[in-house]
Scaffold this motif. Structure first.
Motif, PDB file in Angstrom:
ATOM      1  N   GLU A 169     -78.385  46.449  64.110  1.00 52.43           N
ATOM      2  CA  GLU A 169     -77.985  45.064  63.883  1.00 52.43           C
ATOM      3  C   GLU A 169     -79.158  44.216  63.391  1.00 52.43           C
ATOM      4  O   GLU A 169     -80.266  44.295  63.912  1.00 52.43           O
ATOM      5  CB  GLU A 169     -77.436  44.460  65.173  1.00 52.43           C
ATOM      6  CG  GLU A 169     -76.862  43.066  65.018  1.00 52.43           C
ATOM      7  CD  GLU A 169     -75.705  43.044  64.041  1.00 52.43           C
ATOM      8  OE1 GLU A 169     -75.878  42.458  62.948  1.00 52.43           O
ATOM      9  OE2 GLU A 169     -74.655  43.640  64.364  1.00 52.43           O
ATOM     10  N   THR A 170     -78.917  43.382  62.366  1.00 51.86           N
ATOM     11  CA  THR A 170     -79.954  42.486  61.850  1.00 51.86           C
ATOM     12  C   THR A 170     -79.553  41.018  61.910  1.00 51.86           C
ATOM     13  O   THR A 170     -80.386  40.142  61.675  1.00 51.86           O
ATOM     14  CB  THR A 170     -80.293  42.838  60.390  1.00 51.86           C
ATOM     15  OG1 THR A 170     -79.100  42.740  59.593  1.00 51.86           O
ATOM     16  CG2 THR A 170     -80.874  44.244  60.289  1.00 51.86           C
ATOM     17  N   SER A 171     -78.302  40.723  62.224  1.00 50.84           N
ATOM     18  CA  SER A 171     -77.840  39.329  62.294  1.00 50.84           C
ATOM     19  C   SER A 171     -78.116  38.773  63.691  1.00 50.84           C
ATOM     20  O   SER A 171     -77.588  39.297  64.694  1.00 50.84           O
ATOM     21  CB  SER A 171     -76.347  39.244  61.990  1.00 50.84           C
ATOM     22  OG  SER A 171     -75.859  37.940  62.249  1.00 50.84           O
ATOM     23  N   THR A 172     -78.914  37.702  63.764  1.00 53.05           N
ATOM     24  CA  THR A 172     -79.236  37.131  65.081  1.00 53.05           C
ATOM     25  C   THR A 172     -77.994  36.568  65.761  1.00 53.05           C
ATOM     26  O   THR A 172     -77.950  36.455  66.986  1.00 53.05           O
ATOM     27  CB  THR A 172     -80.303  36.031  64.959  1.00 53.05           C
ATOM     28  OG1 THR A 172     -79.841  35.004  64.070  1.00 53.05           O
ATOM     29  CG2 THR A 172     -81.613  36.601  64.455  1.00 53.05           C
ATOM     30  N   SER A 173     -76.948  36.221  64.990  1.00 47.40           N
ATOM     31  CA  SER A 173     -75.726  35.689  65.590  1.00 47.40           C
ATOM     32  C   SER A 173     -75.001  36.733  66.427  1.00 47.40           C
ATOM     33  O   SER A 173     -74.142  36.393  67.247  1.00 47.40           O
ATOM     34  CB  SER A 173     -74.792  35.146  64.510  1.00 47.40           C
ATOM     35  OG  SER A 173     -74.314  36.191  63.679  1.00 47.40           O
ATOM     36  N   LYS A 174     -75.325  37.996  66.226  1.00 47.72           N
ATOM     37  CA  LYS A 174     -74.699  39.086  66.979  1.00 47.72           C
ATOM     38  C   LYS A 174     -75.642  39.669  68.020  1.00 47.72           C
ATOM     39  O   LYS A 174     -75.401  40.750  68.551  1.00 47.72           O
ATOM     40  CB  LYS A 174     -74.216  40.174  66.018  1.00 47.72           C
ATOM     41  CG  LYS A 174     -73.134  39.697  65.065  1.00 47.72           C
ATOM     42  CD  LYS A 174     -72.674  40.812  64.148  1.00 47.72           C
ATOM     43  CE  LYS A 174     -71.578  40.315  63.200  1.00 47.72           C
ATOM     44  NZ  LYS A 174     -71.119  41.403  62.298  1.00 47.72           N
ATOM     45  N   MET A 175     -76.723  38.947  68.313  1.00 51.83           N
ATOM     46  CA  MET A 175     -77.705  39.403  69.290  1.00 51.83           C
ATOM     47  C   MET A 175     -77.685  38.519  70.529  1.00 51.83           C
ATOM     48  O   MET A 175     -77.405  37.319  70.445  1.00 51.83           O
ATOM     49  CB  MET A 175     -79.117  39.371  68.692  1.00 51.83           C
ATOM     50  CG  MET A 175     -79.334  40.284  67.507  1.00 51.83           C
ATOM     51  SD  MET A 175     -81.012  40.102  66.837  1.00 51.83           S
ATOM     52  CE  MET A 175     -80.880  41.121  65.361  1.00 51.83           C
ATOM     53  N   LEU A 176     -77.984  39.106  71.654  1.00 50.54           N
ATOM     54  CA  LEU A 176     -78.155  38.390  72.913  1.00 50.54           C
ATOM     55  C   LEU A 176     -79.643  38.353  73.221  1.00 50.54           C
ATOM     56  O   LEU A 176     -80.313  39.386  73.185  1.00 50.54           O
ATOM     57  CB  LEU A 176     -77.398  39.106  74.035  1.00 50.54           C
ATOM     58  CG  LEU A 176     -77.344  38.389  75.382  1.00 50.54           C
ATOM     59  CD1 LEU A 176     -76.388  37.195  75.306  1.00 50.54           C
ATOM     60  CD2 LEU A 176     -76.897  39.356  76.484  1.00 50.54           C
ATOM     61  N   TYR A 177     -80.171  37.152  73.538  1.00 50.84           N
ATOM     62  CA  TYR A 177     -81.594  37.012  73.839  1.00 50.84           C
ATOM     63  C   TYR A 177     -81.797  37.134  75.346  1.00 50.84           C
ATOM     64  O   TYR A 177     -81.237  36.354  76.124  1.00 50.84           O
ATOM     65  CB  TYR A 177     -82.107  35.656  73.365  1.00 50.84           C
ATOM     66  CG  TYR A 177     -82.186  35.482  71.849  1.00 50.84           C
ATOM     67  CD1 TYR A 177     -81.810  36.495  70.969  1.00 50.84           C
ATOM     68  CD2 TYR A 177     -82.642  34.283  71.305  1.00 50.84           C
ATOM     69  CE1 TYR A 177     -81.887  36.320  69.601  1.00 50.84           C
ATOM     70  CE2 TYR A 177     -82.727  34.099  69.928  1.00 50.84           C
ATOM     71  CZ  TYR A 177     -82.350  35.117  69.084  1.00 50.84           C
ATOM     72  OH  TYR A 177     -82.431  34.946  67.721  1.00 50.84           O
ATOM     73  N   VAL A 178     -82.590  38.097  75.743  1.00 51.76           N
ATOM     74  CA  VAL A 178     -82.793  38.427  77.158  1.00 51.76           C
ATOM     75  C   VAL A 178     -84.178  37.972  77.612  1.00 51.76           C
ATOM     76  O   VAL A 178     -85.193  38.429  77.080  1.00 51.76           O
ATOM     77  CB  VAL A 178     -82.640  39.940  77.395  1.00 51.76           C
ATOM     78  CG1 VAL A 178     -82.899  40.284  78.859  1.00 51.76           C
ATOM     79  CG2 VAL A 178     -81.257  40.411  76.957  1.00 51.76           C
ATOM     80  N   GLN A 179     -84.210  37.090  78.573  1.00 49.38           N
ATOM     81  CA  GLN A 179     -85.473  36.681  79.197  1.00 49.38           C
ATOM     82  C   GLN A 179     -85.938  37.798  80.131  1.00 49.38           C
ATOM     83  O   GLN A 179     -85.141  38.371  80.881  1.00 49.38           O
ATOM     84  CB  GLN A 179     -85.258  35.401  79.993  1.00 49.38           C
ATOM     85  CG  GLN A 179     -86.475  34.925  80.766  1.00 49.38           C
ATOM     86  CD  GLN A 179     -86.082  33.921  81.840  1.00 49.38           C
ATOM     87  OE1 GLN A 179     -85.276  34.218  82.706  1.00 49.38           O
ATOM     88  NE2 GLN A 179     -86.645  32.732  81.772  1.00 49.38           N
ATOM     89  N   ILE A 180     -87.244  38.103  80.105  1.00 49.48           N
ATOM     90  CA  ILE A 180     -87.800  39.133  80.992  1.00 49.48           C
ATOM     91  C   ILE A 180     -88.657  38.442  82.045  1.00 49.48           C
ATOM     92  O   ILE A 180     -89.731  37.910  81.731  1.00 49.48           O
ATOM     93  CB  ILE A 180     -88.661  40.152  80.208  1.00 49.48           C
ATOM     94  CG1 ILE A 180     -87.881  40.720  79.022  1.00 49.48           C
ATOM     95  CG2 ILE A 180     -89.120  41.273  81.141  1.00 49.48           C
ATOM     96  CD1 ILE A 180     -88.693  41.681  78.166  1.00 49.48           C
TER      97      ILE A 180
END
Length: 396
Positions: free
Chosen positions: A88-99
């Motif tokens: 996947e390269t589209s940020t709209s289809k990504m979930l941002y995970v805080q570590i």
């Protein structure tokens, strides 16, 4: 006739046994522990409601801004971007995970670049991160299908060597107390201090935050940069007086009192000070220009690791010293991001920083100078680090 009665009895008994078995099975089924479902990234993106979920996705990079995910030369271990497809390269289809801090060495991409392309399960809260669909406050990470790595038990703050400069009996009235009673006792010990003018703060900081390797310089608090004492002012690349507890969180300005209390005032680069603004303290965000290992987003700021404990103890001091009973603002901590109110957060993050970055001899020396030369009161959380959990720990 007897045969008919016997047959009816057998049928009735059979029915009762079947009913009993069905009831037993229903009890077993309804009392079995429910298994938490693992959801996809696309479901997580559509369910940003603060609920807790385990999300399965492929690591595709590290978010550094709302619409930016880097796939190499990772700047730190603070965040992951995951997606339903490894390509996947589209940020709209990504979930941002805080570590969170405790997972960074094992699950951050700077330390573990080979994670890219791996499928993982992350358990945490579905809420925005980098102003983007996100996943925060993680309690477990695991490779898909394996046993999760739970949140490690925090290592208690090690008590530093007792400071011989603490006056005998200074904390006697707080002995044996905890919670709100301890907070009240400490307030009574440290209030009534000498106050400085805002102009006097300049000179105090030149002494309190002097570079130990260059007596002509001060160390900027967040950035760690050594800069000439004479470089103070309001222009870009000057240093100025940073209120770690922002003036707007209590509307106390720069008049004598909380606005000039050097237990929380520090030298800082004008630009970095402006970036921090009046934001609360929390984890993550985008890298801050001119401040290595500092991070910020729309409503929070995270300083470099080596001053997190110093920062936290200064903030805890302010919440105890100023309670509204002496004409000054009533300053309170909570576990939120607050905007311009008397509250400041997040207290649970600050307690974690207090534990992770214990008191140093340099911090003790600064406390002693404030007591001996300037305000004639002390920061209890430097002298007695265990007071922090006793007063504020129940919140977390």
């Amino acid at each position: 006739m007897s045969f008919s009665v016997s047959r009816r009895l057998r049928l009735t008994l059979a029915s009762l046994v079947a009913l009993a078995l069905a009831s037993f099975m229903a009890v077993v089924i309804t009392t079995a522990p429910a298994q938490a479902a693992t959801i996809t990234v696309s479901t997580a993106i559509a369910t940003q409601n603060g609920s807790t979920a385990t999300v399965r996705g492929y690591v595709v990079g590290q978010p550094t801004a709302t619409n930016t995910v880097v796939t190499s030369n990772y700047p730190n271990d603070y965040a992951l971007a995951i997606a339903d497809s490894a390509s996947e390269t589209s940020t709209s289809k990504m979930l941002y995970v805080q570590i969170p801090d405790t997972f960074r060495s094992s699950w951050g991409l700077q330390s573990n670049p080979s994670l890219k392309g791996r499928q993982i399960d992350v358990t945490g809260t579905l809420t925005a991160y980098f102003s983007h669909p996100g996943h925060k406050n993680a309690t477990a990470f695991a490779f898909a299908g394996s046993t999760p790595t739970p949140t490690p038990t925090p290592t208690p703050t090690a008590s530093p060597t007792a400071d011989p400069n603490i006056p005998a009996g200074y904390y006697d009235s707080a002995a044996g107390l905890s919670g709100s009673a301890l907070k009240s006792a400490l307030h009574n010990i440290i209030d009534g201090n000498t106050t400085l003018t805002y102009s006097e703060v300049w000179e105090a900081l030149k002494v309190l935050d002097q570079d130990p390797n260059n007596s002509a310089n001060v160390i900027e608090f967040y950035s760690g940069v050594s800069t000439p004492k004479t470089n103070n002012g309001g222009d870009a690349n000057n240093w100025n007086r940073e209120h770690t507890w922002p003036q707007s969180h209590g509307d106390f300005g720069t008049s004598n009192g909380p606005g000039t209390d050097v237990h929380h005032l520090r030298p800082e680069d004008v630009t970095v000070n402006s970036t921090r603004g009046n934001k609360d303290f929390d984890l993550g965000g985008s890298a801050v220009a001119e401040c290595s290992d500092c991070w910020t987003d729309a409503d929070s700021f995270e300083p470099r690791d080596s001053v997190k404990g110093d920062l936290a103890r200064g903030i805890l001091y302010m919440a105890v010293r100023y309670n509204g009973d002496d004409g000054f603002a009533d300053l309170e901590l909570n576990n939120s991001v607050n905007g311009s109110t008397n509250y400041l957060g997040k207290v649970c993050v600050l307690l974690a920083w207090h534990n992770a970055d214990p008191v140093t001899t340099a911090e003790q020396a600064r406390n002693n100078k404030i007591y001996a030369t300037y305000q004639h009161n002390r920061n209890p959380f430097i002298d007695r680090p265990e007071y922090a959990a006793s007063i504020f720990g129940a919140t977390c």
